[in-house]
Every structure is written in C-alpha cells, then in structure tokens.
Scaffold this motif. Sequence first.
Motif, mmCIF file in Angstrom:
data_model
loop_
_atom_site.group_PDB
_atom_site.id
_atom_site.type_symbol
_atom_site.label_atom_id
_atom_site.label_comp_id
_atom_site.label_asym_id
_atom_site.label_seq_id
_atom_site.Cartn_x
_atom_site.Cartn_y
_atom_site.Cartn_z
ATOM 1 N N LEU A 161 0.649 -1.161 -0.125
ATOM 2 C CA LEU A 161 -0.074 -0.206 -0.245
ATOM 3 C C LEU A 161 0.809 1.276 -0.061
ATOM 4 N N THR A 217 1.901 1.693 -3.400
ATOM 5 C CA THR A 217 1.184 2.124 -4.200
ATOM 6 C C THR A 217 0.980 3.775 -4.227
ATOM 7 N N LEU A 225 3.687 5.612 -5.621
ATOM 8 C CA LEU A 225 3.796 5.378 -7.189
ATOM 9 C C LEU A 225 2.676 6.639 -7.439
ATOM 10 N N PHE A 226 1.391 6.629 -6.897
ATOM 11 C CA PHE A 226 0.387 7.666 -7.179
ATOM 12 C C PHE A 226 0.970 8.825 -7.133
ATOM 13 N N PHE A 268 3.679 9.609 -9.736
ATOM 14 C CA PHE A 268 3.353 9.732 -11.449
ATOM 15 C C PHE A 268 2.153 10.602 -11.591
ATOM 16 N N THR A 269 1.030 10.826 -10.699
ATOM 17 C CA THR A 269 0.285 11.908 -10.906
ATOM 18 C C THR A 269 0.875 13.370 -11.041
ATOM 19 N N LEU A 284 3.993 13.694 -12.240
ATOM 20 C CA LEU A 284 4.590 13.463 -13.347
ATOM 21 C C LEU A 284 3.604 13.933 -14.363
ATOM 22 N N ALA A 285 2.497 13.420 -14.250
ATOM 23 C CA ALA A 285 1.339 13.381 -15.473
ATOM 24 C C ALA A 285 1.022 14.857 -15.359
ATOM 25 N N SER A 339 3.944 -0.316 -14.856
ATOM 26 C CA SER A 339 3.235 -0.560 -13.329
ATOM 27 C C SER A 339 4.355 -1.753 -12.873
#
Lengths: 166, 64, 388
Positions: free
Chosen positions: C169, C172, C175-176, C179-180, C182-183, C231
């Motif tokens: 978790l 996760t 990562l969220f 990368f959000t 980065l996005a 992923s």
Amino acid sequence: MEKLINDFSLGLFFWQAIILVVIIFLLGKFAWKPIVNALEAREEGIADALAAAENAKRELTNLKADNEKLLAEARLERDAMLKEAREMKDKMIAEAKEEAQTAGAQMIAQAQASIQSEKNAAMADIKNQVSTLSIDIAEKLLKGQLADKQAQEQLVGSLLNDIKLN
Amino acid sequence: MTIPNLVGAGLIVIGAGIGLGKIGGSAMDAIARQPEAAGKIQTAMIIIGALLEGLAFGALILGA
Amino acid sequence: MVTIKKSLHLLTAALFALMPLVSNAETPVVSAHDSLHAVTTETSHETHDSHDTHAEVDPSSREFVQAYTEHHLMDDHYYSFFGNAEEHKHYGFGLPVILIDNGLKVFMSTEDFVYKGTVVENGGQHYKYYHGKIYKTDAAGTISYDEHHHPTNEKPFDISITKNVVGLLLATVLLFLGFTALAKTYKSSPNNLPKGIARALEPLVIYVRDEMARPNIGEKKYKKYMPYLLSVFFLIFLLNLLGLTPLGLNVTGNISITVCLALFTFLYVNFSGNADYWKHIFWMPGVPWPMKIVLAPIEVLGMFTKPFSLLIRLFANITAGHSVVMGLIAVAFVMKQTLTTPGAVGVSFLLTLFLTVLELLVAFLQAFIFTMLSSLFIGSAVEEHDHH
C-alpha cells in the motif's frame, strides 16, 4: 520447494492481485496514459519543429535564389534603360545638331540672301550714284575741259577705267 | 540441508558460474570488437544472464 | 518560501541517499534485540533435530542469526520496527487481521498474539498464531502436530493486512504521488519539464518504453502493454528499494508476491497470443511431423516455465540479497569476541555498505529483467511471423 509452498500465502496473493489491478487501471488512467501520450506528443513536436526548421531553411535558400534572380533582372533592366537613355541622348543631340545646322544653314542662307539683296540694293544705289557722279563728272568735264580734245579723251578713258574698277 | 543437497547446489553454482563466465567473456569480446554496439550487447547479455540465473535458481529451489 | 521548499527537497534527497547507511547502521541494533519468538520457535523446531537448547537468547549465536534472518524474510501480522529480546518486547504497531471463517472476522493483531502465542477469541471462535500462520484452536490454544511437526489444525482463509500488504500500500501511494505529479506537468503542454521527483521518473518511463516495450513488442502494439509494463517495473523497483530501507520490508522477496506478478505476465502473454503463437506451441511450423509431436509438450511446458523462472528469479534474488545483508550485519555480533566490538562493527559496516550498494544495482536490475522478459514474452506472443 516444500518450504516455499508452505510459505505461500493466499491472503497476500489476494491483496497483491487487487493492488496490482488497481495500479494498472488507476495509474493507467491517471498517469501512464497521459505520460506516454505527452511524451509521444513531445517527440512528434520535436520532429515537426525540426522538419519546419529544415523547410524554413530550404525556403530561405529559395528566397535567396529568387532575390538574386530579381536582382539580376533589375540589373539587366537598368542596363537596358541606361542604354536606351544614352541612345536617346545621342539621338537628341544628333537631332539638335542637325536642327541647329539646318537652322544655321537657313539663317546663313537668309543672311546671304539679305546680304545679296542689300548688296544688290547698294549696287543699284552705287550705280545710281555712279551714274549721277558720272553725269556730274561728265557735266563738269563737259563744262571744264571740252576744249581740249585730248583731255577729253583722256578723261573719258580714265572714267571708263574707273567704272571698270567698280 | 543434507549433504547431497549441498553437493547439488554446488554443482548448480559451478554450472551457472561457467555459463555466466562464458556469456560475460563473449560479451566483452563482442564489445571490444564493436564498441558502438555496446548498449545492445549489454542488454542481450543481461537477458541471457537472467535466463541462466532463473534456471540456476529454479534448480536450487527445487533441490532445496 | 522557495528557499524553504528547496532546502526541504534537499533534506529529503539527502535522507533518501543516506537511507542504506541508516539501514545498515540501525539494523544491528535491531537484530541485537529482536524476536525472541522467532528464536524460541526456531529452536523448538530445531530440538527435533539435535539441539536441546531452550530459549537461550544469545545474539551472537548462529541459531539466533538464522532465526532472525528467517523471521525478517517472512511476512508478519505485526509491524515491528525493533524489539528487545531480553524483555520480550517489540516496538511497532498491530495490523488488522481479517479472516474469512463463517463470515468476516476482523480484529487488530497485538504483540502478544503474534509473538507470545496468546489465543484470541472472536465471534465464538479461538485463533492462535503459530509460525506466521493463524490456526483455529480451542480456548487453551492447543495445536496438534503431524509427524513432520506441521500443525494439523484447521486454517481460516486469512486476508489480513500484513506487513507486506502495508508495504504494498505504501508503494502504491508513493507511485500515485510520483506519477500523478509527472502526469500533471504535461497537462498544460507536453513540452513542460517536470520538477522535483517527477524529473527523475521521466527518463525511467522513457527507458521502459524505448529499451523494453518498443524493441521487444514492436512499434505498432507496444502502447497497449505500456500500463502493465510501467506498473510492474515501478512497483518492483520501488518495493526492492523499500526493502533496502530500515522499514524492514521484504515484499518482493515473498513468494506470494512474485507468483502474483508472474501470473499477471502469464495471463497477459497468453491472452494476447495470436494464432501464430498458438500454432508455434502446438504445431510448430517448418519441422517434420514427428518432431511436431515431440515439440508440442516441450513448448507447452515452456509456456509455464517462463513465468515460473520469472517468479523464482525475483524471489530468489531479493531473498538472497536480504539474507546476505542480514548475515553481514550479524558479523558485528558473531565476531564480537574475536575482533572486539569496534572492529566487528567496522568490518560489518563496510561489508554491509558494499553489499547494500550492490543491492541497489540488483534492485534496479531485477525490476529491469522482470519487465524486459515480460515484454519479450508478450512480444513473442503478438509477433507477426512471415511464414517460412
């Protein structure tokens, strides 16, 4: 191997599967897709920009060639114009000269004519005067020296000589 | 771990070591010959090394 | 404001950079005092073979090191950061235990439940924790064993939030966040340069795409598999790195996790396999028919050995790495008599530092290999063959 199978926990497997699916889908939607698309868009943009720069360069060279052509044409035109102008100038000068010549000639002819007429008039005048003079002289001779025949002839002769000189 | 297990593990490691040595050596030769292809050769080397490693680990774990 | 933010960033970066050092420096202290339970159970296990020692806690003993390492490598229902073996105490926090046993049973695990074998009663049913697993038992907590010393008690289906699930978790969430962020930088324009941690992530994304997905799967189809590959790559990489921090996580060194990852690759490969792929498995073109019959079972076996080698490789690499790091940390205690305390700690520190740096490489390499081979297998499944 036996220990590994014993260690395998279905509960952990279950959570991992759920989390992996969630990561693949949620991150796929919110992160991977926009990121991959943006990277692709950026690369395309770079490629486009390079192509555009190449195009612009080519256009610039084209433009330069065009300019040179135009310049050459303009030069040719200028030369032609200059040549024309020179010719025209020459022609004009020639014409002016000719005109001047003709005018001069005419004037000279006129002058000559007037001189001639003046001369003729003068001549006529002189002839008149001479004739009056000669009449006067003849009168005087007749008056003064008619006695002497020799002197008479001599006078006539000299008078005649005088007339011839005029 | 029993003695046969340990001997088997040793044999696996010897085999894997020889294999990895050959892969690495050949890759070095290849890179020396064509330094411009070093990246590609390295990737291929790592993949083959990984395959070999998987085999060796599989054998070790099956035997243990 | 900007300067504050900058210095904060610098601080976090420094913390991250120093993490392996901290982990090395701190874990000896942990290992000195941890896990009496592991030792006792292990020694009780070993009494079966030859040893008759009983629960003597000696951090410099081989048994202690082995038991400690084994305990670290296993999943746990209690998040223990460090403990005190003499006082039988663990410092950490309990995790929710979720059991499916005639309905859903949820309770928080406690130190006593996990390390001291206390029986917990929930919904009229008694549960006892033994060797990392929860068994149904009676009020007294009796556990019957078979001849291999394995408990024969019934086990409920255990979907507890264990230590590894917490690690998952955490990864996760990280990562969220990463990368959000980065996005988001690309939202206004794809030409924006990412800032902060996202700046380090962008080259990795490009690396996964250009080194793994594109060359192996092919220009046309790679995009479909990018979410999975990215992923998996970042999850494995991050979990490997988390395993090197002093959080004491060992997620990718757990067989359940790697089985799940390999299963996903297996499913991706076989669900995207085209007609050519199946033809190459069951009726290899271009070979005489007796060979086709011989090759078919081999190819079918290969279908399964590929993901199997994936899962074994990741598991074994990380497990081996953690074991060796733990062993080298243990040098500080085992060699204390021969090298004196500062000498033993120094040797242990240097060796562990060296190995942790190596493990950093392995952390990346294993993520790379897993993703690379996954894309290779997917690529072989979707490849268009020109028929020979």
